[in-house]
Write a protein that holds these residues in place. Structure first.
Motif, PDB file in Angstrom:
ATOM      1  N   PRO A   1     -16.903  11.157 -64.481  1.00  0.00           N
ATOM      2  CA  PRO A   1     -15.888  10.514 -63.541  1.00  0.00           C
ATOM      3  C   PRO A   1     -15.179   9.513 -64.128  1.00  0.00           C
ATOM      4  O   PRO A   1     -13.848   9.072 -63.806  1.00  0.00           O
ATOM      5  N   ARG A   2     -15.772   8.699 -64.915  1.00  0.00           N
ATOM      6  CA  ARG A   2     -15.060   7.323 -65.397  1.00  0.00           C
ATOM      7  C   ARG A   2     -13.829   7.751 -66.517  1.00  0.00           C
ATOM      8  O   ARG A   2     -13.286   6.885 -66.957  1.00  0.00           O
ATOM      9  N   ASP A   3     -13.888   9.045 -66.732  1.00  0.00           N
ATOM     10  CA  ASP A   3     -12.847   9.447 -67.804  1.00  0.00           C
ATOM     11  C   ASP A   3     -11.430   9.518 -67.123  1.00  0.00           C
ATOM     12  O   ASP A   3     -10.633   9.889 -67.678  1.00  0.00           O
ATOM     13  N   SER A   4     -11.468   9.758 -65.749  1.00  0.00           N
ATOM     14  CA  SER A   4     -10.300   9.887 -65.234  1.00  0.00           C
ATOM     15  C   SER A   4      -9.382   8.779 -65.081  1.00  0.00           C
ATOM     16  O   SER A   4      -9.525   7.486 -65.094  1.00  0.00           O
TER      17      SER A   4
ATOM     18  N   PHE B   1      -4.194   6.202 -76.372  1.00  0.00           N
ATOM     19  CA  PHE B   1      -4.498   5.171 -75.352  1.00  0.00           C
ATOM     20  C   PHE B   1      -4.951   5.907 -74.003  1.00  0.00           C
ATOM     21  O   PHE B   1      -4.784   7.133 -73.876  1.00  0.00           O
ATOM     22  N   SER B   2      -5.717   5.258 -73.299  1.00  0.00           N
ATOM     23  CA  SER B   2      -6.008   5.530 -71.897  1.00  0.00           C
ATOM     24  C   SER B   2      -5.389   4.482 -70.964  1.00  0.00           C
ATOM     25  O   SER B   2      -5.461   3.262 -71.099  1.00  0.00           O
ATOM     26  N   GLN B   3      -5.022   4.913 -69.853  1.00  0.00           N
ATOM     27  CA  GLN B   3      -4.814   3.829 -68.771  1.00  0.00           C
ATOM     28  C   GLN B   3      -5.150   4.150 -67.439  1.00  0.00           C
ATOM     29  O   GLN B   3      -4.960   5.317 -66.848  1.00  0.00           O
ATOM     30  N   ASP B   4      -6.019   3.248 -66.686  1.00  0.00           N
ATOM     31  CA  ASP B   4      -6.675   3.510 -65.537  1.00  0.00           C
ATOM     32  C   ASP B   4      -5.602   3.115 -64.449  1.00  0.00           C
ATOM     33  O   ASP B   4      -4.773   2.014 -64.720  1.00  0.00           O
ATOM     34  N   PRO B   5      -5.568   3.681 -63.410  1.00  0.00           N
ATOM     35  CA  PRO B   5      -4.414   3.122 -62.448  1.00  0.00           C
ATOM     36  C   PRO B   5      -4.544   1.685 -62.064  1.00  0.00           C
ATOM     37  O   PRO B   5      -5.455   1.052 -61.770  1.00  0.00           O
ATOM     38  N   GLY B   6      -3.300   1.154 -61.866  1.00  0.00           N
ATOM     39  CA  GLY B   6      -3.176  -0.149 -61.690  1.00  0.00           C
ATOM     40  C   GLY B   6      -3.656  -1.102 -62.984  1.00  0.00           C
ATOM     41  O   GLY B   6      -3.565  -2.293 -62.755  1.00  0.00           O
ATOM     42  N   GLN B   7      -4.007  -0.758 -64.148  1.00  0.00           N
ATOM     43  CA  GLN B   7      -4.341  -1.347 -65.140  1.00  0.00           C
ATOM     44  C   GLN B   7      -3.674  -1.365 -66.489  1.00  0.00           C
ATOM     45  O   GLN B   7      -2.467  -0.431 -66.685  1.00  0.00           O
ATOM     46  N   GLY B   8      -3.980  -2.189 -67.398  1.00  0.00           N
ATOM     47  CA  GLY B   8      -3.138  -2.087 -68.975  1.00  0.00           C
ATOM     48  C   GLY B   8      -3.620  -1.051 -69.679  1.00  0.00           C
ATOM     49  O   GLY B   8      -4.636  -0.157 -69.105  1.00  0.00           O
ATOM     50  N   LEU B   9      -2.874  -0.546 -70.826  1.00  0.00           N
ATOM     51  CA  LEU B   9      -3.371   0.242 -71.783  1.00  0.00           C
ATOM     52  C   LEU B   9      -4.506  -0.119 -72.428  1.00  0.00           C
ATOM     53  O   LEU B   9      -4.862  -1.448 -72.472  1.00  0.00           O
TER      54      LEU B   9
ATOM     55  N   ILE C   1     -10.816  18.639 -64.521  1.00  0.00           N
ATOM     56  CA  ILE C   1     -11.768  19.536 -65.115  1.00  0.00           C
ATOM     57  C   ILE C   1     -13.050  19.085 -64.218  1.00  0.00           C
ATOM     58  O   ILE C   1     -12.896  17.903 -63.346  1.00  0.00           O
ATOM     59  N   GLN C   2     -13.954  19.730 -64.220  1.00  0.00           N
ATOM     60  CA  GLN C   2     -15.427  19.341 -63.582  1.00  0.00           C
ATOM     61  C   GLN C   2     -16.152  18.418 -64.491  1.00  0.00           C
ATOM     62  O   GLN C   2     -15.954  18.508 -65.889  1.00  0.00           O
ATOM     63  N   GLU C   3     -16.770  17.786 -63.865  1.00  0.00           N
ATOM     64  CA  GLU C   3     -17.712  16.727 -64.537  1.00  0.00           C
ATOM     65  C   GLU C   3     -18.745  17.736 -65.496  1.00  0.00           C
ATOM     66  O   GLU C   3     -19.170  18.883 -65.215  1.00  0.00           O
ATOM     67  N   GLY C   4     -18.953  17.194 -66.841  1.00  0.00           N
ATOM     68  CA  GLY C   4     -19.531  18.007 -67.658  1.00  0.00           C
ATOM     69  C   GLY C   4     -18.948  18.785 -68.664  1.00  0.00           C
ATOM     70  O   GLY C   4     -19.370  19.403 -69.613  1.00  0.00           O
TER      71      GLY C   4
END
Length: 112
Positions: A101-104, A57-65, A34-37
């Motif tokens: 963008p931080r929601d990716s 949960f959310s998980q950023d690449p290379g990070q924990g839950l 999706i696009q920003e906004g």
């Protein structure tokens, strides 16, 4: 002693595999862009009645839950994120408003 430990791991593995076969959890869509906004909704459904709650949960690449919500019923909101849970219908949704963008991330639901 090593044999006993190996057998314990095998039993645990078989037990977890058996439990996971009983409950099927599905999310949709499987992926999205999706696009920003913009806003979006991720859905989660499961097959068997549960006695506990549902967690997002959310998980950023290379990070924990990171735990977003734990619900036993109803709705919760945290900033731009809102989750609804209907135990009778075995369904939950995660709604993201005004995506940034931080929601990716990878988003996951889990049931007890």
């Amino acid at each position: 002693m090593e044999t006993r430990h190996g057998a314990s791991l095998l039993i645990l593995y078989l037990h977890l595999a058996w439990v996971s076969c009983l409950q099927k959890v599905e999310q949709s869509p499987l992926s999205l862009k999706i696009q920003e906004g913009e806003s979006t909704t991720i859905n989660c459904s499961y097959t068997e009645t549960i006695n506990g709650g549902l967690q997002w949960f959310s998980q950023d690449p290379g990070q924990g839950l990171t735990s977003l919500f734990y619900l036993t019923s109803g709705e919760k909101q945290n900033g731009r994120l809102r989750s609804r849970y209907n135990m009778k219908e075995r369904h939950s949704s995660l709604h993201i408003t005004n995506a940034q963008p931080r929601d990716s991330a990878t988003y996951l639901c889990a049931v007890e």
